[in-house]
Design a protein around this motif. Structure first.
Motif, PDB file in Angstrom:
ATOM      1  N   PRO A   1     -87.218 -81.006  30.054  1.00 52.28           N
ATOM      2  CA  PRO A   1     -87.647 -81.108  28.736  1.00 52.28           C
ATOM      3  C   PRO A   1     -89.131 -81.365  28.341  1.00 52.28           C
ATOM      4  O   PRO A   1     -89.968 -81.056  29.174  1.00 52.28           O
ATOM      5  CB  PRO A   1     -87.109 -82.677  28.597  1.00 52.28           C
ATOM      6  CG  PRO A   1     -87.361 -83.265  29.947  1.00 52.28           C
ATOM      7  CD  PRO A   1     -87.112 -82.098  30.930  1.00 52.28           C
ATOM      8  N   ASN A   2     -89.079 -81.271  26.963  1.00 56.02           N
ATOM      9  CA  ASN A   2     -90.669 -81.144  26.531  1.00 56.02           C
ATOM     10  C   ASN A   2     -91.318 -82.470  27.109  1.00 56.02           C
ATOM     11  O   ASN A   2     -90.655 -83.514  27.131  1.00 56.02           O
ATOM     12  CB  ASN A   2     -90.883 -81.255  25.023  1.00 56.02           C
ATOM     13  CG  ASN A   2     -90.204 -79.712  24.187  1.00 56.02           C
ATOM     14  OD1 ASN A   2     -90.572 -78.978  24.945  1.00 56.02           O
ATOM     15  ND2 ASN A   2     -89.877 -79.807  23.158  1.00 56.02           N
ATOM     16  N   GLY A   3     -92.645 -82.359  27.651  1.00 52.34           N
ATOM     17  CA  GLY A   3     -93.251 -83.425  27.972  1.00 52.34           C
ATOM     18  C   GLY A   3     -93.019 -83.722  29.497  1.00 52.34           C
ATOM     19  O   GLY A   3     -93.526 -84.598  30.187  1.00 52.34           O
ATOM     20  N   ALA A   4     -92.357 -82.822  30.262  1.00 59.25           N
ATOM     21  CA  ALA A   4     -91.851 -83.034  31.620  1.00 59.25           C
ATOM     22  C   ALA A   4     -93.179 -82.560  32.454  1.00 59.25           C
ATOM     23  O   ALA A   4     -93.147 -83.097  33.904  1.00 59.25           O
ATOM     24  CB  ALA A   4     -90.924 -82.258  32.080  1.00 59.25           C
TER      25      ALA A   4
ATOM     26  N   GLU B   1     -76.639 -85.950  36.095  1.00 61.82           N
ATOM     27  CA  GLU B   1     -77.888 -86.361  35.550  1.00 61.82           C
ATOM     28  C   GLU B   1     -78.620 -85.545  34.789  1.00 61.82           C
ATOM     29  O   GLU B   1     -79.292 -85.878  33.735  1.00 61.82           O
ATOM     30  CB  GLU B   1     -78.661 -86.817  36.803  1.00 61.82           C
ATOM     31  CG  GLU B   1     -78.134 -88.180  37.685  1.00 61.82           C
ATOM     32  CD  GLU B   1     -78.647 -88.811  38.799  1.00 61.82           C
ATOM     33  OE1 GLU B   1     -79.826 -88.085  38.846  1.00 61.82           O
ATOM     34  OE2 GLU B   1     -78.251 -89.633  39.366  1.00 61.82           O
ATOM     35  N   VAL B   2     -78.875 -83.982  35.398  1.00 63.16           N
ATOM     36  CA  VAL B   2     -79.552 -83.164  34.635  1.00 63.16           C
ATOM     37  C   VAL B   2     -78.899 -83.133  33.334  1.00 63.16           C
ATOM     38  O   VAL B   2     -79.753 -82.857  32.189  1.00 63.16           O
ATOM     39  CB  VAL B   2     -79.884 -81.820  35.256  1.00 63.16           C
ATOM     40  CG1 VAL B   2     -80.384 -80.832  34.801  1.00 63.16           C
ATOM     41  CG2 VAL B   2     -80.566 -82.308  36.736  1.00 63.16           C
ATOM     42  N   VAL B   3     -77.699 -82.750  33.212  1.00 61.71           N
ATOM     43  CA  VAL B   3     -76.903 -82.584  31.833  1.00 61.71           C
ATOM     44  C   VAL B   3     -77.215 -83.459  30.883  1.00 61.71           C
ATOM     45  O   VAL B   3     -77.460 -83.186  29.812  1.00 61.71           O
ATOM     46  CB  VAL B   3     -75.643 -82.021  32.105  1.00 61.71           C
ATOM     47  CG1 VAL B   3     -74.714 -82.054  30.886  1.00 61.71           C
ATOM     48  CG2 VAL B   3     -75.351 -80.662  33.222  1.00 61.71           C
ATOM     49  N   GLU B   4     -76.903 -84.731  31.503  1.00 59.55           N
ATOM     50  CA  GLU B   4     -76.945 -85.757  30.425  1.00 59.55           C
ATOM     51  C   GLU B   4     -78.276 -86.147  30.081  1.00 59.55           C
ATOM     52  O   GLU B   4     -78.452 -86.223  28.800  1.00 59.55           O
ATOM     53  CB  GLU B   4     -76.206 -87.100  31.209  1.00 59.55           C
ATOM     54  CG  GLU B   4     -76.140 -88.448  30.251  1.00 59.55           C
ATOM     55  CD  GLU B   4     -75.641 -89.598  30.952  1.00 59.55           C
ATOM     56  OE1 GLU B   4     -75.537 -90.636  30.327  1.00 59.55           O
ATOM     57  OE2 GLU B   4     -75.191 -89.435  32.177  1.00 59.55           O
ATOM     58  N   ALA B   5     -79.066 -86.112  30.879  1.00 58.90           N
ATOM     59  CA  ALA B   5     -80.606 -86.603  30.534  1.00 58.90           C
ATOM     60  C   ALA B   5     -81.327 -85.659  29.792  1.00 58.90           C
ATOM     61  O   ALA B   5     -82.353 -86.169  28.997  1.00 58.90           O
ATOM     62  CB  ALA B   5     -81.328 -86.986  31.872  1.00 58.90           C
ATOM     63  N   TYR B   6     -81.090 -84.461  30.079  1.00 60.35           N
ATOM     64  CA  TYR B   6     -82.077 -83.356  29.376  1.00 60.35           C
ATOM     65  C   TYR B   6     -81.586 -82.279  28.769  1.00 60.35           C
ATOM     66  O   TYR B   6     -82.177 -81.784  27.914  1.00 60.35           O
ATOM     67  CB  TYR B   6     -82.825 -82.761  30.656  1.00 60.35           C
ATOM     68  CG  TYR B   6     -83.758 -83.908  31.337  1.00 60.35           C
ATOM     69  CD1 TYR B   6     -84.956 -84.465  30.865  1.00 60.35           C
ATOM     70  CD2 TYR B   6     -83.445 -84.132  32.649  1.00 60.35           C
ATOM     71  CE1 TYR B   6     -85.441 -85.500  31.489  1.00 60.35           C
ATOM     72  CE2 TYR B   6     -84.034 -85.352  33.179  1.00 60.35           C
ATOM     73  CZ  TYR B   6     -84.953 -85.833  32.596  1.00 60.35           C
ATOM     74  OH  TYR B   6     -85.771 -86.928  33.355  1.00 60.35           O
ATOM     75  N   PHE B   7     -80.427 -81.998  28.804  1.00 60.91           N
ATOM     76  CA  PHE B   7     -79.622 -80.868  28.262  1.00 60.91           C
ATOM     77  C   PHE B   7     -78.670 -80.958  27.381  1.00 60.91           C
ATOM     78  O   PHE B   7     -77.873 -80.093  26.599  1.00 60.91           O
ATOM     79  CB  PHE B   7     -79.285 -79.745  29.253  1.00 60.91           C
ATOM     80  CG  PHE B   7     -80.402 -79.476  30.281  1.00 60.91           C
ATOM     81  CD1 PHE B   7     -81.268 -78.451  29.544  1.00 60.91           C
ATOM     82  CD2 PHE B   7     -80.552 -79.635  31.483  1.00 60.91           C
ATOM     83  CE1 PHE B   7     -82.518 -78.218  30.457  1.00 60.91           C
ATOM     84  CE2 PHE B   7     -81.587 -79.337  32.192  1.00 60.91           C
ATOM     85  CZ  PHE B   7     -82.455 -78.549  31.809  1.00 60.91           C
TER      86      PHE B   7
END
Length: 255
Positions: free
Chosen positions: A38-41, A245-251
């Motif tokens: 994500p932006n800010g990563a 976790e990736v899908v839910e948190a960032y995408f």
């Protein structure tokens, strides 16, 4: 595969904001490695540290086992590590051909005394650089705009020209920053094909920051997911897409 780039426990803070937090990654020689998040990563910050344009607070960067942590961008250029930018940095008042001919270092024509005392050598070298530049333009399908001012090229053509500049020197590792940004789908296909050819035919290693998941899926293996300045996971694009976790948190549903 042996790593060509190793980032070891790198950290970077701006004031009280910890942007990169004890981050370690490896880029395998001959790979096209993606970096998403994500932006800010911290992706661009880590890119800039690897490229020598931003000092780290702690940690180490290795290239083929050599410590390049404190190397400047021009030193890295001579070692074969180059980068492109999200916004192309062309010489807008020079032609596409001239933009490429500017790249090779240590040209005799840059030396005033050589132009006086070795004019034949200067002409011979200029002819060789021009020949190579024309070959590169043909490779990236920009021969038809070789005499066009670079500032007049489309966004996609400027990205292709930046990629072409990496071919005018002995590139080994190329950092691609948002190469798909502002590029129409047709030229993006050309851009992706050229990256694949450079990897396959010339052995270029690429590290790619990109938000275009279709492009990442086509090009990159492995894919590194960065979050809050650390590696969240690394794997194939299928593994990334199937990580809840990736899908839910960032995408969300983007993948």
């Amino acid at each position: 595969m042996n790593p060509i780039i190793e980032v070891k426990n790198v950290s970077k803070a701006f004031g009280g904001l910890q942007v990169i937090n004890n981050c370690s990654i490896e880029v395998a020689k001959g790979s096209i490695t993606g970096m998403i998040g994500p932006n800010g990563a911290g992706k661009s910050t880590l890119f800039n540290i690897i490229a020598g344009t931003l000092p780290e607070d702690s940690g180490q960067i290795l290239m083929d086992g050599e410590d390049i942590t404190h190397d400047t961008p021009d030193q890295l250029f001579h070692k074969g590590l180059l980068r492109t930018f999200q916004i192309a940095h062309e010489f807008s008042h020079m032609t596409a051909l001239e933009n490429l001919m500017m790249v090779p270092p240590d040209q005799e024509g840059e030396n005033l005394f050589s132009t006086w005392l070795k004019p034949s050598l200067v002409r011979e070298q200029d002819a060789e650089v021009r020949r190579k530049a024309l070959e590169v333009l043909d490779f990236i399908n920009l021969s038809h705009v070789k005499n066009e001012l670079a500032g007049n090229l489309s966004g996609g053509q400027k990205k292709l020209l930046e990629l072409g500049r990496t071919m005018m020197t002995d590139a080994r590792v190329v950092l691609l920053d948002e190469v798909a940004a502002g590029v129409n789908r047709t030229l993006l296909g050309d851009l992706v094909s050229n990256i694949e050819r450079l990897n396959r035919e010339l052995g270029y290693t690429f590290l790619v920051i990109e938000h275009d998941m279709d492009m990442i899926a086509r090009l990159c293996d492995p894919v590194i997911v960065l979050a809050q300045g650390q590696v969240m996971m690394q794997g194939t694009i299928e593994q990334v897409r199937n990580n809840p976790e990736v899908v839910e948190a960032y995408f969300g549903n983007a993948l």
